[in-house]
Design an enzyme around this catalytic site. Structure first.
Site, PDB file in Angstrom:
ATOM      1  N   TYR A 151      41.532  20.799  50.187  1.00 17.33           N
ATOM      2  CA  TYR A 151      41.888  21.403  48.894  1.00 17.33           C
ATOM      3  C   TYR A 151      41.258  20.585  47.759  1.00 17.33           C
ATOM      4  O   TYR A 151      40.653  21.149  46.842  1.00 17.33           O
ATOM      5  CB  TYR A 151      43.415  21.484  48.732  1.00 17.33           C
ATOM      6  CG  TYR A 151      43.801  22.048  47.376  1.00 17.33           C
ATOM      7  CD1 TYR A 151      43.535  23.377  47.058  1.00 17.33           C
ATOM      8  CD2 TYR A 151      44.393  21.237  46.401  1.00 17.33           C
ATOM      9  CE1 TYR A 151      43.865  23.892  45.796  1.00 17.33           C
ATOM     10  CE2 TYR A 151      44.723  21.742  45.143  1.00 17.33           C
ATOM     11  CZ  TYR A 151      44.454  23.078  44.852  1.00 17.33           C
ATOM     12  OH  TYR A 151      44.767  23.584  43.613  1.00 17.33           O
ATOM     13  N   LYS A 155      38.389  21.788  44.857  1.00 17.43           N
ATOM     14  CA  LYS A 155      38.593  21.709  43.407  1.00 17.43           C
ATOM     15  C   LYS A 155      37.556  20.778  42.755  1.00 17.43           C
ATOM     16  O   LYS A 155      37.190  20.972  41.594  1.00 17.43           O
ATOM     17  CB  LYS A 155      40.035  21.275  43.099  1.00 17.43           C
ATOM     18  CG  LYS A 155      41.037  22.385  43.454  1.00 17.43           C
ATOM     19  CD  LYS A 155      40.804  23.627  42.594  1.00 17.43           C
ATOM     20  CE  LYS A 155      41.503  24.852  43.073  1.00 17.43           C
ATOM     21  NZ  LYS A 155      41.305  26.018  42.202  1.00 17.43           N
TER      22      LYS A 155
HETATM   23  N1  LIG Z   1      50.294  25.299  40.602  1.00 18.18           N
HETATM   24  C1  LIG Z   1      49.658  24.142  40.455  1.00 18.18           C
HETATM   25  O1  LIG Z   1      50.290  23.065  40.476  1.00 18.18           O
HETATM   26  C2  LIG Z   1      48.167  24.116  40.246  1.00 18.18           C
HETATM   27  C3  LIG Z   1      47.601  22.905  39.806  1.00 18.18           C
HETATM   28  C4  LIG Z   1      46.229  22.850  39.610  1.00 18.18           C
HETATM   29  C5  LIG Z   1      45.445  23.948  39.838  1.00 18.18           C
HETATM   30  N2  LIG Z   1      46.005  25.121  40.273  1.00 18.18           N
HETATM   31  C6  LIG Z   1      45.096  26.257  40.510  1.00 18.18           C
HETATM   32  O2  LIG Z   1      45.487  27.338  39.687  1.00 18.18           O
HETATM   33  C7  LIG Z   1      45.097  28.567  40.304  1.00 18.18           C
HETATM   34  C8  LIG Z   1      46.279  29.530  40.307  1.00 18.18           C
HETATM   35  O3  LIG Z   1      47.317  28.988  41.098  1.00 18.18           O
HETATM   36  P1  LIG Z   1      48.863  29.242  40.823  1.00 18.18           P
HETATM   37  O4  LIG Z   1      49.517  27.929  40.747  1.00 18.18           O
HETATM   38  O5  LIG Z   1      49.045  30.207  39.733  1.00 18.18           O
HETATM   39  O6  LIG Z   1      49.282  29.872  42.245  1.00 18.18           O
HETATM   40  P2  LIG Z   1      50.059  31.225  42.652  1.00 18.18           P
HETATM   41  O7  LIG Z   1      51.257  31.405  41.797  1.00 18.18           O
HETATM   42  O8  LIG Z   1      50.210  31.138  44.121  1.00 18.18           O
HETATM   43  O9  LIG Z   1      49.000  32.369  42.291  1.00 18.18           O
HETATM   44  C9  LIG Z   1      47.790  32.477  42.991  1.00 18.18           C
HETATM   45  C10 LIG Z   1      47.072  33.732  42.554  1.00 18.18           C
HETATM   46  O10 LIG Z   1      45.800  33.780  43.241  1.00 18.18           O
HETATM   47  C11 LIG Z   1      45.673  35.019  43.879  1.00 18.18           C
HETATM   48  N3  LIG Z   1      44.880  34.913  45.107  1.00 18.18           N
HETATM   49  C12 LIG Z   1      44.998  34.012  46.112  1.00 18.18           C
HETATM   50  N4  LIG Z   1      44.124  34.289  47.080  1.00 18.18           N
HETATM   51  C13 LIG Z   1      43.426  35.389  46.666  1.00 18.18           C
HETATM   52  C14 LIG Z   1      42.407  36.163  47.239  1.00 18.18           C
HETATM   53  N5  LIG Z   1      41.902  35.882  48.466  1.00 18.18           N
HETATM   54  N6  LIG Z   1      41.936  37.229  46.558  1.00 18.18           N
HETATM   55  C15 LIG Z   1      42.440  37.547  45.340  1.00 18.18           C
HETATM   56  N7  LIG Z   1      43.403  36.851  44.754  1.00 18.18           N
HETATM   57  C16 LIG Z   1      43.904  35.787  45.408  1.00 18.18           C
HETATM   58  C17 LIG Z   1      47.109  35.484  44.180  1.00 18.18           C
HETATM   59  O11 LIG Z   1      47.142  36.911  44.230  1.00 18.18           O
HETATM   60  P3  LIG Z   1      47.404  37.821  45.541  1.00 18.18           P
HETATM   61  O12 LIG Z   1      48.181  36.994  46.521  1.00 18.18           O
HETATM   62  O13 LIG Z   1      48.162  39.001  44.996  1.00 18.18           O
HETATM   63  O14 LIG Z   1      46.040  38.183  46.001  1.00 18.18           O
HETATM   64  C18 LIG Z   1      47.824  34.990  42.931  1.00 18.18           C
HETATM   65  O15 LIG Z   1      47.700  35.934  41.897  1.00 18.18           O
HETATM   66  C19 LIG Z   1      44.583  28.209  41.688  1.00 18.18           C
HETATM   67  O16 LIG Z   1      43.165  28.198  41.671  1.00 18.18           O
HETATM   68  C20 LIG Z   1      45.132  26.804  41.927  1.00 18.18           C
HETATM   69  O17 LIG Z   1      44.309  26.060  42.800  1.00 18.18           O
HETATM   70  C21 LIG Z   1      47.357  25.225  40.468  1.00 18.18           C
END
Ligand SMILES: NC(=O)c1ccc[n+]([C@@H]2O[C@H](COP(=O)([O-])OP(=O)(O)OC[C@H]3O[C@@H](n4cnc5c(N)ncnc54)[C@H](OP(=O)(O)O)[C@@H]3O)[C@@H](O)[C@H]2O)c1
Length: 250
Positions: A151, A155
């Protein structure tokens, strides 16, 4: 004059959903992409009921390159002024030796290949509008942590691609912003631990984590800048989190 849209991937939950809501508030028309259409339907309905903007929704699995290609063919002719390249996930938190190969493949297919194909196919649209790409990397792209291996690597890839896109797109007027969040309370951990709710909940227990709206506000801020201002990158951490693992618990 035809409408211009902002494209958000992973808009059905978490940061993507909050960003859709924040950008609608700024008057932007939206193209929302994810796999869970029922969630996108709900979000579209909510936004269109409260803001005078147009929301289009598309069922696209970004880890399937053919689907991504077909999606961009289907929106040919749309005007797009920004891409929020946000869809992404983590699977598992073991050593590389113990990691399941299918988890590794899913992270690479989504966070690297899918992310990359979305960016590549969106560039011609953005060149036409002198638009803006916002990439979602992470503190995990800057720091290693136990069980972070693949992961973290994906990133770090996002971060480096943002820097390279600045060079690729130099002189085109297209801006590139990398947003690196720390701990944000979303479904991220639930997905990482394949629905193990107690384990996912424990990640945020006693911590004042960021809310998805906090990151959405940063994205909206970057997009609101005048054309001569490019916010290159933002590292946005909860006050209680000094490094990936140094977290003050209440
Ligand atoms: N939460 C954290 O602490 C954090 C920290 C740093 C960075 N991030 C990054 O922020 C981004 C969003 O994460 P989040 O925290 O909002 O997570 P989340 O609540 O799990 O949301 C993830 C989103 O990505 C979509 N997704 C995942 N796989 C997909 C695929 N194969 N095709 C299309 N859509 C897909 C999901 O939609 P569907 O399942 O409906 O397809 C969902 O809308 C990610 O890139 C993550 O790495 C998160």
């Amino acid at each position: 004059m035809s409408k211009t849209y902002t494209l958000i991937t992973g808009a059905s939950a978490g940061i993507g959903k909050a960003t859709a809501e924040a950008l609608a508030k700024d008057g932007r028309n939206l193209i929302l992409v994810a796999r869970r259409m029922e969630k996108l339907e709900e979000i579209k309905k909510g936004i269109e009921a409260t803001h005078n903007v147009d929301v289009r929704i598309f069922d696209v699995d970004v880890s399937d390159i053919d689907q991504v290609t077909a999606f961009f063919t289907s929106i040919n002719g749309y005007s797009i002024d920004a891409l929020v390249n946000n869809a992404g996930l983590a699977r598992g938190r073991t050593t590389l030796e113990e990691a399941k190969w299918e988890d590794i493949e899913e992270m690479l297919a989504t966070n690297v290949k899918g992310f990359l194909r979305v960016a590549q196919l969106c560039i011609p649209f953005l060149k036409q509008t002198k638009g803006h790409i916002v990439n979602l990397s992470s503190i995990a792209g800057l720091e290693a942590y136990e069980g972070g291996n693949v992961y973290c690597g994906t990133k770090a890839f996002v971060k480096m691609l943002s820097r390279n896109l600045r060079i690729d797109l130099h002189g085109t007027g297209v801006r590139v912003t990398d947003i690196a969040p720390g701990l944000v309370e979303t479904d991220f951990s639930l997905t990482r631990f394949r629905g193990d709710a107690p384990r996912a909940k424990a990640v945020y227990e006693g911590v004042k984590a960021l809310k998805p709206e906090d990151i959405a506000a940063c994205i909206a801020f970057a997009l609101r800048q005048p054309p001569h201002v490019n916010i290159d990158s933002m590292l946005v951490m909860p006050t209680a989190q000094a490094t990936v693992t140094r977290i003050a618990k209440a």
